[in-house]
Write an enzyme that holds these catalytic residues in place. Structure first.
Site, PDB file in Angstrom:
ATOM      1  N   HIS A 147       3.535  -5.192   1.673  1.00  0.00           N
ATOM      2  CA  HIS A 147       4.207  -4.210   0.586  1.00  0.00           C
ATOM      3  C   HIS A 147       2.596  -3.499   0.482  1.00  0.00           C
ATOM      4  CE1 HIS A 147       7.697  -6.540  -0.658  1.00  0.00           C
ATOM      5  NE2 HIS A 147       7.250  -6.022   0.661  1.00  0.00           N
ATOM      6  N   GLY A 148       1.406  -3.275   1.389  1.00  0.00           N
ATOM      7  CA  GLY A 148       0.172  -2.416   1.141  1.00  0.00           C
ATOM      8  C   GLY A 148      -0.442  -3.210   0.147  1.00  0.00           C
TER       9      GLY A 148
END
Length: 401
Positions: free
Chosen positions: A245-246
């Site tokens: 998710h970064g």
């Protein structure tokens, strides 16, 4: 997972009287000689509060000079400690112990009597956990089946210390968590879990300061790096992220709480096929501040939501009013993006969804080059961004810029 015989070096335990506390949850250490050391949640802590019999590794022949393999001594000391109802494994300070092997968690969740943390290192100074081996959390039997799941490695109240070189895989939940830490470096580690694994954050920080995370490769089912409440002076350099998710700040302000996050700096990162890129997420109704944040020299490849600020965040498990505007939000201020380039998996390259309370100020961007897979310029959408900003003129729907 590494095969038996690959190296895990635990060394530089330069402390005054360290203890490896054997508690109530089963775990396994596979040594280079293929012995299984059955123990529990492993807690390396100061002598304060330790109970039960003490088993000193030097009494079993450990040399502690960083050259001799002390595996056999640790094996015998550990096995004897595990036969006692309450025991500590005594690892004296001022020594460098070399232990080869792979640490593997128990596969069956029912064998765990605690679901908080597996390997806990706390109340330490000048401590280094390093090596080329693997710590395998065996998380697949937990994912999607158990709400409460253990973190693989936690540093709590650890100062002037380092985690380096190791590979951490398949944690039931978070892989590495820092809480109440000061001056800790995480360097050159690899973290891997399937993209489908839930809440398997790579590295998370809470109530910690002066942290360096660099030269590491992280791919999980959630945030590669997550910056939680109470984090300050966090430097993230040369990180490879994906899947996941970064790199996220937050979520902050859940349940109308007050947050304080500042001086967060990302310089040098490559994100590939992540569901978000550089994300700041806050819950409606929160208070406090997230400020003095910089993102520099970041390469995106097929990333959804490359740049995103979301002040209306709530997770999918929230069924109440968490996602609705509540008139207040954590203030996001002085955030700078520079030299962010690459491809967006969606048309949206920049999304700034800010609260009507005027909680986004001082947002500045330069040298932003994000395109879609077709080569078209990715869109920029900004809402309620207030005062002192420098964002691309193509941003639409911006009120109060």
């Amino acid at each position: 997972m590494a095969r038996p015989g690959q190296n895990l070096h635990v060394k530089n335990l330069v402390l005054v009287a360290l203890y490896l506390v054997i508690m109530a949850v089963e775990a396994q250490l596979i040594t280079s000689s293929n012995r299984y050391l059955r123990a529990s949640t492993i807690s390396l802590a100061s002598t304060q509060g330790s109970n039960g019999r003490s088993f000193g590794v030097q009494n079993y022949g450990a040399v502690g000079d960083g050259e001799h393999d002390d595996t056999e001594a640790f094996t015998r000391a550990w096995n004897d400690a595990c036969k006692a109802s309450s025991a500590t494994l005594n690892v004296p300070g001022g020594k460098t112990f070399l232990v080869d092997g792979t640490i593997v968690a128990p596969e069956n969740p029912s064998s765990w009597k605690s679901t908080y943390v597996w390997l806990l290192f706390e109340h330490l100074q000048q401590f280094t956990l390093t090596g080329k081996g693997t710590i395998d959390g065996k998380g697949s039997n937990w994912w999607g089946k158990h709400k409460s799941r253990p973190t693989a490695i936690q540093f709590n109240d650890v100062k002037g210390s380092a985690l380096s070189g190791l590979k951490v895989t398949n944690s039931p939940q978070f892989h590495v968590t820092l809480t109440n830490c000061d001056s800790v470096q995480i360097v050159g580690i690899t973290i891997q879990a399937p993209e489908s694994s839930p809440n398997t954050d790579g590295i998370d920080t809470f109530q910690s300061t002066n942290i360096v995370i660099k030269d590491s490769t992280i791919g999980t089912g959630d945030d590669c790096v997550g910056i939680g409440d109470g984090s300050s002076n966090i430097n993230i350099n040369d990180i490879t992220c994906g899947p996941g998710h970064g790199i996220s700040i937050g979520s902050l302000g859940r349940g109308n709480t007050k947050a304080d996050v500042h001086s967060i700096h990302v310089n040098g990162a490559k994100l590939t096929s992540t569901t978000n890129g550089l994300r700041i997420k806050t819950w409606p109704g929160g208070s406090g501040v997230a400020s003095d944040i910089t993102y520099d020299n970041v390469q995106m490849e097929d990333v959804s939501n490359p740049i995103i600020i979301n002040q209306f965040y709530c997770d999918t498990g929230d069924t109440g009013s968490g996602c609705k505007s509540q008139g207040s939000a954590v203030k996001i201020s002085n955030v700078e993006y520079s030299n962010i380039r690459g491809t967006s998996a969606t048309e949206d390259g920049i999304t700034l969804s800010c609260s009507q309370s005027g909680s986004c100020t001082g947002i500045k961007m330069e040298k932003i080059d994000l395109v879609t897979g077709s080569g078209a310029q990715a869109s920029c959408n900004a809402q309620n961004v207030q005062g002192g900003n420098s964002i691309p003129s193509r941003c639409l729907g911006n009120k109060g810029q």
